[in-house]
Design a protein around this motif. Structure first.
Motif, PDB file in Angstrom:
ATOM      1  N   THR A   7       0.846  -1.199   0.000  1.00  0.00           N
ATOM      2  CA  THR A   7       0.000   0.000   0.000  1.00  0.00           C
ATOM      3  C   THR A   7       0.877   1.243   0.000  1.00  0.00           C
ATOM      4  OG1 THR A   7      -0.129   0.160   2.423  1.00  0.00           O
ATOM      5  CG2 THR A   7      -1.818  -1.165   1.309  1.00  0.00           C
ATOM      6  N   VAL A   8       0.303   2.352  -0.414  1.00  0.00           N
ATOM      7  CA  VAL A   8       0.965   3.651  -0.315  1.00  0.00           C
ATOM      8  C   VAL A   8      -0.025   4.631   0.308  1.00  0.00           C
ATOM      9  CG1 VAL A   8       2.482   3.318  -2.300  1.00  0.00           C
ATOM     10  CG2 VAL A   8       0.231   4.352  -2.641  1.00  0.00           C
ATOM     11  N   THR A   9       0.500   5.715   0.823  1.00  0.00           N
ATOM     12  CA  THR A   9      -0.361   6.796   1.287  1.00  0.00           C
ATOM     13  C   THR A   9      -0.050   8.037   0.475  1.00  0.00           C
ATOM     14  OG1 THR A   9       1.222   7.435   3.005  1.00  0.00           O
ATOM     15  CG2 THR A   9      -0.560   5.925   3.633  1.00  0.00           C
ATOM     16  N   LEU A  10      -1.059   8.876   0.318  1.00  0.00           N
ATOM     17  CA  LEU A  10      -0.915  10.177  -0.307  1.00  0.00           C
ATOM     18  C   LEU A  10      -0.967  11.178   0.845  1.00  0.00           C
ATOM     19  CD1 LEU A  10      -2.029   8.206  -2.488  1.00  0.00           C
ATOM     20  CD2 LEU A  10      -3.183  10.155  -3.518  1.00  0.00           C
ATOM     21  N   PRO A  11       0.160  11.513   1.447  1.00  0.00           N
ATOM     22  CA  PRO A  11       0.149  12.254   2.705  1.00  0.00           C
ATOM     23  C   PRO A  11      -0.413  13.669   2.573  1.00  0.00           C
ATOM     24  CG  PRO A  11       2.369  12.161   1.811  1.00  0.00           C
ATOM     25  CD  PRO A  11       1.527  11.248   0.966  1.00  0.00           C
TER      26      PRO A  11
END
Length: 288
Positions: free
Chosen positions: A136-140
């Protein structure tokens, strides 16, 4: 998009979101016309393309809104999901050049591609294109980026333009020394509007929800849902009104003390309050 036959001697296509026509016969064959001929304005194929263009606009807006929601809530997004939607131009436009974070929270990169194998290509802050394969990745949210000014400077060097307002989003940091029992902020209270309808319309046009006497925005911060709310006046009140205090509420509607408001919820609440206040009536003259 391919040109489609429409009527006798004409072809039509969607170009830049609008229906365009060109002649299909004679010396002008293949030449795009400046406007739709009268004979085509009610043609079924023209109507079909117009409805398609409207759907594409709604789809693009929905993709952008979803990416914005991921960013505002800092939700983990499966890399496989990004890869599966990347081929869609609307999704790609909303996602391209967003700042993403993978397994290493200190490694920020700008998303440039997502392959069918689930691999992401990003440009890191050293200017290198690297490949990432996190689950997963986050879009901070920008308020969570410790070196936001450096990220902005680097983005300017790359000429990055984001469809979803992220790194250039206005941010507010919660001040220290807040009273333990304080529950409201009045920095942007007292903004006068000629009538409540105009203030509510401003809130809606900015993308905020109007519920009862409040303009609200929902945020997921530190793993819990929080709603920021600004008082805008009683519904159906037709006289002059003014912005009220900014408060936050949990999922059960309980007021959250300022000391307990997370950094994203604080920033987004202040952003909403400031945006509403900016549309206030400005007095002119020596007594203003």
């Amino acid at each position: 998009m391919a040109w489609l036959a429409a009527g006798e001697g004409y072809e039509i296509a969607l170009i830049d979101g609008k229906v365009a026509a060109r002649s299909a016969t004679g010396r002008a064959a293949g030449r795009q016309l400046k406007s739709l001929p009268k004979a085509l304005r009610e043609h079924p194929e023209v109507d079909r393309l117009r409805r398609l263009a409207e759907w594409l606009d709604r789809h693009e807006a929905a993709c952008t809104a979803q990416v914005d929601a991921w960013m505002v809530s800092s939700l983990p997004v499966p890399t496989a999901l990004l890869a599966s939607v990347w081929q869609d131009e609307a999704w790609q436009g909303a996602l391209r050049d967003t700042a993403v974070v993978g397994d290493d929270p200190d490694e920020v990169g700008f998303l440039r591609d997502a392959t069918s194998s689930g691999e992401l290509k990003v440009v890191n802050l050293d200017g290198e294109t690297v490949r990432l394969s996190p689950r997963t990745v986050t879009l901070p949210h920008p308020v969570l980026l410790p070196d936001l000014d450096d990220v902005r400077d680097f983005a300017a060097e790359l000429g990055i333009v984001q469809r979803v307002e992220q790194i250039h989003r206005a941010t507010w940091h919660k001040p220290e020394g807040l009273e333990d029992k304080a529950t409201e902020v009045r920095d942007y209270a007292g903004g006068v509007f000629p009538h409540r309808f105009g203030l509510a319309a401003r809130a809606t046009s900015l993308g905020y929800r109007v519920s009862g006497g409040y303009a609200t925005c929902a945020v997921r911060d530190s793993g819990r849902g929080v709603e920021a709310a600004v008082w805008i006046g009683e519904p159906y009140y037709d006289a002059e009104t003014a912005t009220g205090a900014l408060t936050w509420h949990d999922a059960d509607g309980r007021t959250v003390r300022l000391a307990e408001v997370g950094p994203v919820a604080w920033s987004e609440g202040m952003r909403m309050a400031a945006a509403l206040y900016a549309g206030r009536k400005i007095e002119e003259g020596k007594d203003a």
